[in-house]
Design an enzyme around this catalytic site. Structure first.
Site, PDB file in Angstrom:
ATOM      1  CB  ILE A  10       2.577  31.067  31.948  1.00 17.52           C
ATOM      2  CG1 ILE A  10       2.167  29.780  31.856  1.00 17.52           C
ATOM      3  CG2 ILE A  10       2.190  32.486  30.965  1.00 17.52           C
ATOM      4  CD1 ILE A  10       1.149  29.789  32.675  1.00 17.52           C
ATOM      5  CG  ASN A  23     -11.848  37.372  27.166  1.00 17.26           C
ATOM      6  OD1 ASN A  23     -12.240  37.252  25.892  1.00 17.26           O
ATOM      7  ND2 ASN A  23     -10.886  37.979  27.317  1.00 17.26           N
ATOM      8  CB  VAL A  32      -2.781  34.827  31.569  1.00 18.87           C
ATOM      9  CG1 VAL A  32      -1.600  33.675  30.917  1.00 18.87           C
ATOM     10  CG2 VAL A  32      -2.098  34.474  32.991  1.00 18.87           C
ATOM     11  CG  ASP A  33      -6.770  36.544  26.643  1.00 18.16           C
ATOM     12  OD1 ASP A  33      -5.337  35.544  25.646  1.00 18.16           O
ATOM     13  OD2 ASP A  33      -7.512  36.925  26.907  1.00 18.16           O
ATOM     14  CB  THR A 122      -6.063  34.146  40.866  1.00 20.21           C
ATOM     15  OG1 THR A 122      -5.185  34.261  39.916  1.00 20.21           O
ATOM     16  CG2 THR A 122      -6.379  33.132  41.275  1.00 20.21           C
ATOM     17  N   GLY A 123      -7.430  36.935  38.937  1.00 19.82           N
ATOM     18  CA  GLY A 123      -7.134  37.856  38.387  1.00 19.82           C
ATOM     19  C   GLY A 123      -7.815  38.915  38.131  1.00 19.82           C
TER      20      GLY A 123
HETATM   21  P1  ADP Z   1      -8.207  35.814  35.131  1.00 24.96           P
HETATM   22  O1  ADP Z   1      -9.033  36.663  33.906  1.00 24.96           O
HETATM   23  O2  ADP Z   1      -9.031  34.218  34.507  1.00 24.96           O
HETATM   24  O3  ADP Z   1      -8.950  36.440  36.027  1.00 24.96           O
HETATM   25  P2  ADP Z   1      -5.597  36.877  34.614  1.00 24.96           P
HETATM   26  O4  ADP Z   1      -4.665  36.634  33.529  1.00 24.96           O
HETATM   27  O5  ADP Z   1      -5.958  38.251  34.863  1.00 24.96           O
HETATM   28  O6  ADP Z   1      -7.256  35.846  34.558  1.00 24.96           O
HETATM   29  O7  ADP Z   1      -4.991  36.475  36.182  1.00 24.96           O
HETATM   30  C1  ADP Z   1      -4.549  35.297  36.326  1.00 24.96           C
HETATM   31  C2  ADP Z   1      -3.399  34.673  37.318  1.00 24.96           C
HETATM   32  O8  ADP Z   1      -2.460  35.210  35.933  1.00 24.96           O
HETATM   33  C3  ADP Z   1      -3.436  36.430  38.198  1.00 24.96           C
HETATM   34  O9  ADP Z   1      -2.699  35.291  38.994  1.00 24.96           O
HETATM   35  C4  ADP Z   1      -2.068  37.152  37.471  1.00 24.96           C
HETATM   36  O10 ADP Z   1      -1.446  38.030  38.690  1.00 24.96           O
HETATM   37  C5  ADP Z   1      -1.214  36.180  36.967  1.00 24.96           C
HETATM   38  N1  ADP Z   1      -0.280  36.242  35.708  1.00 24.96           N
HETATM   39  C6  ADP Z   1      -0.629  37.172  34.891  1.00 24.96           C
HETATM   40  N2  ADP Z   1       0.163  37.880  33.381  1.00 24.96           N
HETATM   41  C7  ADP Z   1       1.303  36.533  34.068  1.00 24.96           C
HETATM   42  C8  ADP Z   1       2.153  35.433  33.110  1.00 24.96           C
HETATM   43  N3  ADP Z   1       2.931  36.054  32.078  1.00 24.96           N
HETATM   44  N4  ADP Z   1       2.505  34.824  33.875  1.00 24.96           N
HETATM   45  C9  ADP Z   1       2.107  33.895  34.813  1.00 24.96           C
HETATM   46  N5  ADP Z   1       1.050  34.050  35.280  1.00 24.96           N
HETATM   47  C10 ADP Z   1       0.578  35.654  34.987  1.00 24.96           C
END
Ligand code: ADP
Length: 171
Positions: A10, A23, A32-33, A122-123
């Site tokens: 993303i 969060n 993602v964060d 979903t992470g």
């Molecule tokens: P949450 O805490 O809301 O579960 P996460 O960041 O742990 O958020 O994960 C949300 C989703 O984003 C997961 O399906 C993960 O595989 C996916 N993800 C992780 N890094 C990236 C990225 N750089 N770009 C897109 N999706 C990502």
């Protein structure tokens, strides 16, 4: 509104706004964060600290959304939203739905026309991918917004397949 699926990262999306699965602290995390703050540079975190100081002293509540600029990322804005942790005993789908609705509301305030979403919750928040995909697709379809393109950016093939199915199922 056009809905597109992309398998990828993303942080690389050239859209008006990307959505961060943040969060409530807004002070960074993994997934993602972590990727957004790592690639976007320190300005995003500085703005997040300002949001905490000015508006969200106790943190950004689950299901809500707030924007910062996007630092070094190709997008113009980052819309931070806090997904719910999945629960086996309590139905929190309204909160997950709210993340998409509120993010689009903030996007409208920014006059953003293209928005990229990750699979929120979903992470590390453990929401089952198929269910999260259904909620995400249904909510963006049902939300009244000036956003013209929603891009779901899925990290792996399984997530992509789940969103493809969700789009087909509710056509
Ligand atoms: P949450 O805490 O809301 O579960 P996460 O960041 O742990 O958020 O994960 C949300 C989703 O984003 C997961 O399906 C993960 O595989 C996916 N993800 C992780 N890094 C990236 C990225 N750089 N770009 C897109 N999706 C990502």
């Amino acid at each position: 509104m056009d809905i597109h699926l992309v398998q990828g990262d993303i942080t690389e999306q050239r859209v008006d706004a990307i959505v961060n699965a943040a969060n409530s602290s807004l002070l960074g995390g993994g997934g993602v964060d972590g990727a957004i703050h790592r690639k976007g540079g320190p300005d995003i975190l500085a703005e997040c600290r300002q949001l905490r100081a000015s508006t969200y002293g106790k943190g950004l509540p689950t299901g809500q959304a707030a924007a910062t600029t996007a630092g070094r990322l190709p997008a113009r804005w980052v819309i931070h939203t806090v997904g719910p942790v999945h629960s086996a005993t309590e139905d929190r789908s309204d909160l997950l739905s709210s993340c998409f609705r509120e993010s689009l509301r903030v996007a409208d305030e920014l006059k953003a026309r293209s928005v990229a979403f990750p699979a929120v919750s979903t992470g590390v928040y453990h929401w089952p991918m198929d269910d999260a995909a259904r909620i995400a697709v249904r909510t963006v379809r049902e939300t009244s917004t000036s956003v013209r393109e929603v891009r779901f950016v899925l990290f792996d093939a399984d997530a992509y397949a789940a969103f493809e199915q969700a789009i087909g199922a509710s056509d």
